[in-house]
Every structure is written in structure tokens, then in C-alpha cells.
Design a protein around this motif. Structure first.
Motif, PDB file in Angstrom:
ATOM      1  N   GLN A  36       0.904  -1.196  -0.116  1.00 10.41           N
ATOM      2  CA  GLN A  36      -0.133   0.047   0.080  1.00 10.41           C
ATOM      3  C   GLN A  36       0.908   1.154  -0.033  1.00 10.41           C
ATOM      4  N   PHE A  37       1.884   1.211   0.905  1.00 13.23           N
ATOM      5  CA  PHE A  37       2.739   2.511   0.828  1.00 13.23           C
ATOM      6  C   PHE A  37       3.482   2.768  -0.597  1.00 13.23           C
ATOM      7  N   GLU A  38       3.936   1.638  -1.166  1.00 16.22           N
ATOM      8  CA  GLU A  38       4.462   1.457  -2.588  1.00 16.22           C
ATOM      9  C   GLU A  38       3.456   2.189  -3.625  1.00 16.22           C
ATOM     10  N   ALA A  39       2.300   1.632  -3.328  1.00 15.71           N
ATOM     11  CA  ALA A  39       1.416   2.035  -4.378  1.00 15.71           C
ATOM     12  C   ALA A  39       1.116   3.612  -4.340  1.00 15.71           C
TER      13      ALA A  39
ATOM     14  N   ASP B 204      -8.125   3.745   2.315  1.00 11.81           N
ATOM     15  CA  ASP B 204      -7.918   2.170   2.450  1.00 11.81           C
ATOM     16  C   ASP B 204      -6.605   1.848   3.551  1.00 11.81           C
ATOM     17  N   MET B 205      -5.574   2.652   3.557  1.00 15.28           N
ATOM     18  CA  MET B 205      -4.519   2.207   4.340  1.00 15.28           C
ATOM     19  C   MET B 205      -5.099   2.503   5.793  1.00 15.28           C
ATOM     20  N   LYS B 206      -5.695   3.310   6.115  1.00 13.64           N
ATOM     21  CA  LYS B 206      -6.372   3.790   7.560  1.00 13.64           C
ATOM     22  C   LYS B 206      -7.137   2.775   7.965  1.00 13.64           C
ATOM     23  N   SER B 207      -7.909   2.153   7.171  1.00 13.07           N
ATOM     24  CA  SER B 207      -8.816   1.090   7.459  1.00 13.07           C
ATOM     25  C   SER B 207      -8.084  -0.128   7.679  1.00 13.07           C
TER      26      SER B 207
ATOM     27  N   ARG C 129      -6.882  10.984  -6.311  1.00 12.29           N
ATOM     28  CA  ARG C 129      -6.365   9.435  -6.693  1.00 12.29           C
ATOM     29  C   ARG C 129      -5.443   8.920  -5.291  1.00 12.29           C
ATOM     30  N   ILE C 130      -5.126   9.746  -4.485  1.00  8.41           N
ATOM     31  CA  ILE C 130      -4.401   9.353  -3.412  1.00  8.41           C
ATOM     32  C   ILE C 130      -5.158   9.034  -2.328  1.00  8.41           C
ATOM     33  N   GLY C 131      -6.011  10.204  -2.082  1.00  3.94           N
ATOM     34  CA  GLY C 131      -6.982  10.428  -0.927  1.00  3.94           C
ATOM     35  C   GLY C 131      -7.735   9.035  -0.474  1.00  3.94           C
ATOM     36  N   PRO C 132      -8.407   8.413  -1.674  1.00  4.55           N
ATOM     37  CA  PRO C 132      -8.863   7.156  -1.329  1.00  4.55           C
ATOM     38  C   PRO C 132      -7.787   5.919  -0.891  1.00  4.55           C
ATOM     39  N   MET C 133      -6.559   6.103  -1.352  1.00  5.77           N
ATOM     40  CA  MET C 133      -5.756   5.069  -1.098  1.00  5.77           C
ATOM     41  C   MET C 133      -5.159   5.324   0.345  1.00  5.77           C
ATOM     42  N   PHE C 134      -5.331   6.462   1.063  1.00  7.73           N
ATOM     43  CA  PHE C 134      -4.958   6.757   2.097  1.00  7.73           C
ATOM     44  C   PHE C 134      -6.147   6.075   3.054  1.00  7.73           C
TER      45      PHE C 134
ATOM     46  N   ALA D  53       2.548   4.247  12.613  1.00 10.23           N
ATOM     47  CA  ALA D  53       1.469   4.728  11.405  1.00 10.23           C
ATOM     48  C   ALA D  53       0.361   5.352  11.783  1.00 10.23           C
ATOM     49  N   LEU D  54      -0.395   4.843  12.747  1.00 10.97           N
ATOM     50  CA  LEU D  54      -1.751   5.611  12.798  1.00 10.97           C
ATOM     51  C   LEU D  54      -1.528   6.664  13.518  1.00 10.97           C
ATOM     52  N   THR D  55      -0.329   7.008  14.461  1.00 15.20           N
ATOM     53  CA  THR D  55      -0.217   8.090  15.148  1.00 15.20           C
ATOM     54  C   THR D  55       0.301   9.370  14.277  1.00 15.20           C
ATOM     55  N   GLU D  56       0.973   8.856  13.002  1.00 11.46           N
ATOM     56  CA  GLU D  56       1.432   9.822  12.181  1.00 11.46           C
ATOM     57  C   GLU D  56       0.486  10.190  10.964  1.00 11.46           C
ATOM     58  N   TYR D  57      -0.510   9.283  10.923  1.00  7.16           N
ATOM     59  CA  TYR D  57      -1.556   9.363   9.723  1.00  7.16           C
ATOM     60  C   TYR D  57      -2.076  10.721   9.716  1.00  7.16           C
ATOM     61  N   PRO D  58      -2.730  11.202  10.814  1.00  7.38           N
ATOM     62  CA  PRO D  58      -3.386  12.531  10.671  1.00  7.38           C
ATOM     63  C   PRO D  58      -2.559  13.696   9.949  1.00  7.38           C
TER      64      PRO D  58
END
Length: 243
Positions: free
Chosen positions: A79-82, A114-117, A107-112, A141-146
Motif C-alpha cells: 500500500q505504501f509503495e502504491a 484504505d490504508m487507514k482502514s 487519486r491518493i485520498g482514497p488510497m490513504f 503509522a496510526l499516530t502519524e496518519y493525521p
């Protein structure tokens, strides 16, 4: 925007949150601070004037270390590489920051999302005693996500702080020797010298020719014109720089 690097030496070189706040104390307009998740930068996670952006590479790194031992880590790595691959495609097609921003959102918003889910799912299902390293990577990763989402606000922003990492590598390699600069005043001078040489490399200048020209001209240059001698604005004179 200017392609400049600035190293600073703060109170005997201590890398603290106080040093970070001191550096930004004169900021008067909104800026972004791109960093890893080190605690010294966390004061800007919820800032309004100074807003921190997380680094996608640092979020990815713990999963990369676990890819040979965990299918979940491998899934996250894909997912990160995508995301990185999609961002490269966007930048290859668009150069205007406004267009890049909109393409990222679409394009990247939906990928983020999916990653969060997937991260939320792992956070709920992983047992600390069974997979402590993977859970640690997920929580980071969850802490950094916002803060990572802020890269969708401005198309001129990168998804990683690799530019800074590359510039600071020489300092990191020299760190042990840097403990013996002699005095705090020498530390300040050392930081200034390293800043100049980093900018000389960044702008592909001949260091000897550039410095000889600057030393020759600096005495007769007005204070308000000294900025023209910095690497990103410097232009050689018609005369020989060795004169």
C-alpha cells in the motif's frame, strides 16, 4: 522553493524541542514542518501557524523490516509503495501545485483511506505478546496518519522528507567529530559553513570558484545586496574569480 539548506547550532548542539521552538519563534505566516515522528516535533501536530507533515518513508520503514516475517507487513508495504508510485505518476504529468493537489485528493485520498482502514483492523486484532514489533509499526503509522493527510492540502509538498535526510546525512556521519568543535561559538560557525557547502552542492556550483568570487566581492557589497551572494542567487562576475 529556494532550494536552500540551513543548519543551526543551538546551546551546545542539543537536539531538543526547545531548539525547534527557538528556530521557529519568529514565524508570522502559515508554514509546514516536514519531519519524522520524533517527540521533539510533536508540538506542531495540532498547530495552526506551523503544521507538521509526517513522512511516508518513515511510516513505511518498520513494515519493510518485517516484510519477510509477516504477511500483514507485506500488505502494508504494498500500500505504501502504491501511494508513492501514484504520486510519481501525478508529478510526471502535472507541474502546477494546484493541479497536483487536486489529483492527489482524487487519486491518493482514497488510497490513504484504505490504508487507514487496514491499520485500524490490525490495531484491533494484533496481540502485543505475539507480534509486538508489528503492533508498534501499526501504532506509529496510526499516530502519524493525521499529519500525513496534510500533504493533500498543498501540491508543492512532498510525501517524504527525503530532501532533508539527504542533506543531513553528512552531518550525521560527522556527528561524533562534531562534539569537538571547540566551543559553542565554533559550533555556530561550523553550522554556517555546512549550510553554505550544502547549498553549493544543491545548486551544482564549483565550490572553489564560488567562494573565491564571494570573498572577493563581499567587502564592497552593500548589506542589502549580500543576499545576492547566496548560492541560489549568485551569478559570477565577468572578471576572473581568481583576481
Amino acid at each position: 522553493m529556494y532550494g536552500l539548506t540551513l543548519f543551526v547550532f543551538h546551546e551546545r548542539g542539543r537536539r531538543t524541542q526547545e531548539a525547534v521552538k527557538k528556530y521557529f519563534e519568529d514565524v508570522m505566516k502559515k508554514i509546514y514542518l516536514h519531519s519524522d515522528g520524533a517527540p521533539i516535533y510533536k508540538c506542531y501536530d495540532v498547530g495552526e501557524l506551523i503544521q507538521r507533515i509526517a513522512c511516508l518513508v518513515h511510516m513505511r520503514r518498520p513494515f519493510f523490516k518485517l516484510k519477510d516475517f509477516s504477511e500483514d507487513a507485506m500488505t502494508m508495504l504494498r500500500q505504501f509503495e502504491a501511494v508513492s508510485r501514484e504520486d510519481k505518476l501525478i508529478k510526471a504529468k502535472f507541474s502546477d501545485p494546484v493541479e497536483i493537489r487536486w489529483e492527489r485528493v482524487l487519486r491518493i485520498g482514497p488510497m490513504f483511506n484504505d490504508m487507514k482502514s487496514y491499520l485500524d483492523k490490525l490495531s484491533k486484532n494484533l496481540e502485543k505478546d505475539e507480534e509486538p514489533e508489528l503492533l508498534k509499526a501499526v501504532n506509529y503509522a496510526l499516530t502519524e496518519y493525521p499529519c500525513m493527510l496534510r500533504c493533500l492540502e498543498d501540491g508543492s509538498l512532498d510525501l517524504s522528507n527525503n530532501v532533508c535526510e539527504r542533506q543531513i546525512r553528512r552531518i550525521a556521519k560527522y556527528r561524533n567529530n562534531s562534539y569537538f568543535v571547540g566551543s559553542p561559538e565554533a559550533g555556530v560557525r561550523f553550522a554556517r559553513l555546512m549550510s553554505h557547502f550544502a547549498n553549493i552542492r544543491k545548486h551544482n556550483l564549483d565550490s572553489v570558484g564560488y567562494l573565491c568570487d564571494v570573498f572577493r566581492r563581499i567587502k564592497n557589497t552593500a548589506k542589502d545586496k549580500l543576499v545576492d551572494l547566496i548560492a541560489h542567487r549568485w551569478r559570477p562576475t565577468t572578471g576572473a574569480v581568481w583576481a
